[in-house]
Design a protein around this motif. Structure first.
Motif, PDB file in Angstrom:
ATOM      1  N   GLU A  85       0.820  -1.206   0.000  1.00 24.64           N
ATOM      2  CA  GLU A  85       0.000   0.000   0.000  1.00 24.64           C
ATOM      3  C   GLU A  85       0.855   1.258   0.000  1.00 24.64           C
ATOM      4  OE1 GLU A  85      -2.986   0.117   2.971  1.00 24.64           O
ATOM      5  OE2 GLU A  85      -3.575  -1.981   2.718  1.00 24.64           O
ATOM      6  N   ALA A  88       2.345   2.372  -3.435  1.00 26.97           N
ATOM      7  CA  ALA A  88       1.417   3.006  -4.369  1.00 26.97           C
ATOM      8  C   ALA A  88       1.467   4.525  -4.296  1.00 26.97           C
ATOM      9  CB  ALA A  88      -0.002   2.520  -4.103  1.00 26.97           C
ATOM     10  N   ARG A 152      -2.119   2.444 -10.639  1.00 29.19           N
ATOM     11  CA  ARG A 152      -1.795   1.608  -9.484  1.00 29.19           C
ATOM     12  C   ARG A 152      -0.528   0.780  -9.720  1.00 29.19           C
ATOM     13  NH1 ARG A 152      -6.315  -0.416  -9.452  1.00 29.19           N
ATOM     14  NH2 ARG A 152      -5.904  -2.425 -10.446  1.00 29.19           N
ATOM     15  N   GLN A 153      -0.309   0.323 -10.936  1.00 25.11           N
ATOM     16  CA  GLN A 153       0.823  -0.557 -11.228  1.00 25.11           C
ATOM     17  C   GLN A 153       2.108   0.201 -11.536  1.00 25.11           C
ATOM     18  OE1 GLN A 153      -0.628  -2.982 -14.441  1.00 25.11           O
ATOM     19  NE2 GLN A 153      -1.468  -4.540 -13.053  1.00 25.11           N
TER      20      GLN A 153
END
Length: 1125
Positions: A85, A88, A152-153
């Motif tokens: 998390e 990110a 996100r990636q």
């Protein structure tokens, strides 16, 4: 050069930092005393919370301190989740390196417990999305999902790339994690038909092209376009290495040489695939732009759905172009060449000399191989079963390289076969040339089958596949718990109801899951036995076959062989015409649709066309016509069949000109030929208009509505009316009411009325032109101008509403509509007239439009009588026509009911003829004439004819033609002398009646005012104070007093308080007051009599003027309308 050196220095600094951290991670010399570590829950919870917030530079120092001072053993799983998390939120390079340092610190303490779990979570986070789930989403939702996934990636990929370089992610003992990164990227790019993961590759290459691919920035990015995309990268690297010293030795590289070479080939191959897709999208965009241009030329506008599709395509192309340019800069590869203009022309000229490329471009107005975009999508946008069905079900082998070799070999064999067929066909076509053809030289057949675009090697290079359609079927069919045979039976029973693209595509996917040899044979038998009355199913069945034929070619081959055998059977049964007509139609239509899906080989359909051309009579004429209508346009505009089919069409035209066909066959061939090869059409030339002219047109045609009429009027008044050009443009606009909306015709008449006050000459010219247009329409009677004539007659009525022309002109127009062009102005029952045939009902429409516009104005007085007389003759005119169509009958009934609701319509021609005869008899009797009287003394009021008449017969016949120019309303007959124009007793009585009515109305209005004030302000006493006159005559006020003197009675009204009193006085007749009062009374009576005489004389004169022409016309040859049964 300086920028390149600067980049080299930065890369050296990064390399040194990574090497140091890698050595630290490899040493694993972490000595921690467990007794000194803090195991409090509060500090562990705070650390995990900070890790979830971010692993960037803000929390780096505190997190590293916590890693060294906390026990962390019981919280490894929570720390791994919090690490994912926190990554990110790492956006910058410093944040990414901070996250790498924190992860490395934890890794050095817990290499076995922490690192495998973290790497597994990274693999899950970088996994490609499910294609089935994406295909089920709408297009907009899919784009949002892809955008969120990429965001996100992106930081995870950057952190993983760093971790692979510092030894945390490794492929094996003493190896880097380069292959792990390459596999993750390949999975993302291979399962991405929409290229949504391309930004991830761009992000990776911006930061890690040097360590993973070994690319060094060159001195210049200007690369020769002659270089090959697949080989230029190595040349660029070698050149750069020649210009710049090597940054690191091979022993110092963080990624192995074989991994770097494979990684570079993968990226170059992916760039080649993106370049090919860019070229394809560029060509599609140009084709769509050309089709939009052609649609604009045809219809004058581009429809909204077509415009939206073009904008969406442009947006996607611009996005793809930007991504391709980014990859080109990062990989130092040249951009693909994109032609600015289409080098091919789909326009064909047949029957002429060989045309050049420029001439082909000039013929682009005839369109492409498809009539519209919808047809192109139906025949070209075919779904790929590989996107919805697993490869194992389709029987695709794992080694695609072997499949490619087999495909190339098969294409080569088919190409050689097609070339042999083409040569054989050319030889036969040369033999078919007729004698007497002046063209010399043999024609070459240059058409060859184009090879399909080879797919890149999928084992190494990820290739973007065709994007999924929004209407694509789901991944797998909904299978009921039954056997394959029952499922196939249900599928075949469902096929006749699959009458749209979505249903037929879903059926193809369902059959792919039931694929077997027995199922394919059963399917071919079913598709070959289509009922002959269900031709509407053939295009959908052909699409179904084309979808399956890519992976099950035996189905297409067997079905084509079945149809070919049926065609040969029908050729042997040419003499059976009527019984097999529907079977022939189904066979040719089926073959035509399969040809457009490229299931039928081109040489086979051309051979069938040649067979029919060899025996060019009877049923083969219809076969050729159906082939041309079905797939002629496609064959004529396809590259592989263009030349051969053009030659065959030329031979067909020659044979058609030499043989004798009946009218039906000629019409069939001509329609089919021009449908597949429409004639040239030059683009419609736009008329050049001045800005002022465009402004006037904008005001009248666009702005003018009921709310803006005042604004438009003011703007028109502000124009330069002294300029002849402005007056000419305004005159054109105001005399062409058919160019405005029909509901705005009344507004145009209102504008004309408003302009009358300031420019009366302009208004008169407009009215004259409108009357001339009505007359010209009667004289020409051209069908194409009917809408203009309706608008003009409506405009004429609106001009009367606004008092711009007299009622006499309206009645003259009405009478001319029923009499013009007929012999002597009298329509005869069922008698043909060149300008008004019995089956032509358009004049009735015009009369109804005019009556609807102005009929309600003619409801009293002489105008009412005129309209009643016209309606009698109009009914006779209608009955002289053939039976009215329903719409005309309804229009007539509605118009009559609106103006004369109680009018009884005549049912038969006899009744109408008797009524018209009575009408004319009454007119002659009122005039005191008979049809045989000499009316040579008649003179025209407007001076159109000489005023004196000779007794010779020649003068009488000479004036007959002049009387035919205008047919006035026959409501009365006028006398040529003025001796009978005085008022009669009936006229006197009618005048007295009207005058009494006026007095009554005025007295009624006087009651509305204050009576008390009125009595004292008026010289006439109130009703209660009046006394009766001695004599009956109101004018006689003289009397004799007892002494014998003449006196005049006066009444004096006095008021004392609220009481009124009247006192009678006797004034001598010789006094000045009596003399003045008497003279005023006599003068008022004389004026009253004079006014009465003028009113009566005006009505008599008006009737006389209108009926003089009728009497003179019937003088030459009176005709009474009598119906003889």
């Amino acid at each position: 050069m300086d920028s390149a050196l600067l980049k080299g220095d930065e890369e050296k600094a990064r390399h040194a930092r990574r090497v140091k951290l890698r050595e630290l991670n490899a040493a694993m010399d972490v000595h921690v005393e467990l007794s000194k570590l803090d195991s409090s829950l509060k500090r562990h919870t705070g650390m995990i919370k900070r890790m979830r917030q971010s692993l960037g530079t803000d929390h780096r120092d505190q997190l590293l301190k916590d890693v060294d001072t906390l026990s962390l053993e019981k919280y490894i799983d929570e720390i791994a989740g919090a690490t994912l998390e926190g990554i990110a939120r790492c956006k910058t390079e410093k944040d990414v390196w901070s996250a790498v340092e924190v992860i490395s610190a934890i890794h050095r303490r817990f290499p076995a417990a922490f690192t495998p779990a973290l790497v597994a979570s990274f693999s899950t986070a970088l996994a490609a999305p499910s294609r089935a789930a994406l295909s089920a989403l709408p297009a907009e939702q899919r784009e949002k999902e892809d955008s969120a996934r990429v965001s996100r990636q992106r930081p995870i990929l950057r952190v993983c790339s760093e971790l692979a370089l510092v030894g945390i992610i490794a492929d094996g003992q003493k190896r880097s994690g380069g292959e792990w990164i390459m596999k993750a990227l390949r999975e993302l790019l291979s399962n991405d038909p929409t290229l949504s993961s391309l930004p991830l590759l761009s992000t990776f290459l911006k930061s890690y092209s040097r360590p993973y691919l070994g690319l060094t920035p060159p001195q210049s990015k200007q690369i020769s376009a002659e270089s090959e995309p697949g080989t230029l990268s190595s040349a660029t690297t070698n050149t750069a290495q020649g210009e710049f010293p090597m940054l690191f030795h091979e022993s110092e590289e963080l990624v192995e040489q074989d991994i770097r070479d494979r990684f570079k080939r993968m990226c170059e191959g992916y760039f080649d695939s993106v370049s090919k897709k860019l070229a394809i999208e560029h060509k599609r965009l140009q084709d769509q732009d050309r089709r939009n241009h052609e649609a604009y030329i045809r219809s004058g506008e581009i429809f909204e759905d077509r415009q939206q599709a073009y904008e969406k395509m442009t947006k996607g192309y611009e996005k793809l172009l930007a991504s391709c340019q980014t990859l080109s800069e990062l990989l130092y590869l040249p951009m693909p060449s994109l032609p600015t203009e289409s080098q091919k022309s789909d326009s064909i000229q047949i029957g002429g000399n060989a045309v050049s490329g420029d001439e082909d471009d000039a013929l682009a107005a005839s369109g492409g191989k498809w009539e519209d975009e919808e047809e192109r999508r139906f025949f070209e946008d075919i779904q790929d079963l590989k996107d919805f069905v697993p490869k194992s079900v389709l029987g695709i082998e794992s080694e695609e390289k072997e499949d490619q070799e087999v495909t190339e070999e098969r294409e080569k064999v088919e190409k050689e076969k097609a070339d042999a067929e083409a040569k054989k066909l050319e030889k036969e076509l040369e033999d078919l040339k007729l004698d007497g053809d002046g063209a010399s030289g043999s024609r070459e057949s240059t058409a060859e089958v184009e090879e399909h675009e080879e797919e890149p090697d999928g084992t190494i290079t990820p290739t973007p596949m065709s994007p999924a359609r929004p209407s694509s079927p789901p991944l797998s069919p909904q299978l009921a718990p039954q056997g394959p045979s029952q499922l196939l039976t249900a599928l075949l029973a469902r096929l006749p109801d699959a009458t749209n693209r979505a249903m037929i595509d879903q059926a193809a996917v369902d059959f792919a899951f039931l694929n077997s040899k027995a199922a394919r044979k059963r399917l071919v038998k079913f598709l070959g036995a289509v009922p002959k009355n269900r031709i509407d199913l053939l295009p959908h069945y052909a699409r179904f076959m084309a979808t399956l034929n890519r992976y099950m070619p035996d189905i297409g081959t067997e079905l084509v062989a079945l149809l070919d055998e049926e065609f040969r059977y029908l050729q042997r049964k040419k003499n059976v015409v009527k019984e097999l007509a529907e079977v022939r139609l189904k066979n040719i239509a089926y073959l035509s649709n399969l040809t457009k899906f490229r299931v039928v080989p081109s040489h086979l359909i051309l051979h069938m066309f040649k067979v029919c051309l060899d025996d060019f009579y009877g049923t083969n004429v219809e076969n050729i016509a159906m082939l041309l209508e079905g797939c002629g346009r496609f064959l004529l505009r396809s590259d592989e069949t263009r030349e051969r089919f053009r030659t065959m069409l030329e031979l067909m035209r020659r044979k058609q000109s030499m043989q004798h066909f009946d009218q039906r066959q000629i019409l069939l061939l001509e329609n089919a030929y021009y449908q597949c090869n429409p004639p040239e059409r030059t683009p419609r030339q736009e008329k050049e208009r001045t800005p002022l002219e465009l402004f006037i047109h904008h005001l009248i045609y666009d702005v003018l509505v009921k709310k803006t009429i005042d604004k438009v009027f003011k703007l028109i008044r502000k124009l330069d009316w002294d300029d002849p050009t402005v007056r000419r443009v305004l005159h054109k606009v105001f005399t062409k009411p058919w160019k405005v909306k029909y509901s705005n015709v009344s507004l145009l008449a209102m504008l004309t009325y408003d302009l009358q006050r300031y420019h009366p000459a302009f208004t008169i010219s407009v009215v004259d032109q409108v009357l001339e247009d009505v007359r010209r329409g009667l004289e020409q009677n051209v069908y194409s101008t009917n809408q203009r004539r309706v608008a003009t007659i409506k405009y004429l009525g609106e001009l009367y509403i606004y008092r711009l022309l007299a009622s006499s002109l309206v009645f003259d127009t009405l009478w001319s509509l029923v009499t013009f062009g007929h012999p002597e102005g009298h329509p005869l029952p069922r008698q043909p007239c060149p300008l008004d045939m019995p089956n032509d009902f358009f004049r009735i429409r015009l009369i109804c439009v005019l009556l609807d516009t102005v009929g309600m104005c003619f409801d009293k007085g002489t105008q009412k009588r005129k309209l009643d007389n016209f309606l009698v003759f109009f009914q006779y005119y209608v009955l002289c026509k053939e039976d009215l169509p329903m719409d005309v009958d309804f229009m007539l009934t509605d118009s009559i009911e609106a103006i004369r609701p109680k009018l009884t319509m005549y049912k038969t021609l006899e009744e109408a003829a008797i009524a018209v005869d009575d009408l004319f008899n009454a007119a002659f009797q009122n005039a005191g004439l008979s049809t045989g009287e000499d009316s040579g003394e008649d003179s025209d009021e407007e001076g159109e004819r000489p005023q004196q008449q000779d007794d010779e017969d020649g003068d009488t016949t000479g004036q007959e033609s002049s009387n035919e120019d205008r047919a006035p309303s026959p409501d009365a007959v006028v006398l040529s002398t003025q001796e009978h124009l005085g008022p009669s007793e009936e006229a006197e009585a009618e005048f007295e009646k009207e005058f009494a009515k006026i007095i009554t109305d005025s007295s009624a209005e006087s009651r509305k005012v204050d009576k008390k004030a009125a009595w004292w302000d008026s010289a006439v006493p109130g009703p209660g104070l009046r006394k009766k006159r001695v004599d009956e005559g109101d004018a006689d006020t003289l009397d004799n007093d007892p002494e014998g003197k003449d006196v005049m009675h006066f009444t004096v009204i006095t008021k004392r308080g609220a009481k009124q009193q009247a006192r009678h006085l006797l004034v001598p007749a010789e006094s000045a007051l009596a003399v003045h009062t008497r003279s005023a009374q006599l003068q008022d009576k004389v004026e009253q009599q004079h006014l009465k005489r003028l009113v009566l004389d005006y009505e008599q004169r008006e009737e006389a003027e209108e009926l003089k022409a009728l009497e003179a016309r019937n003088r030459a040859g009176a005709i009474k309308i009598r119906y003889v049964g």
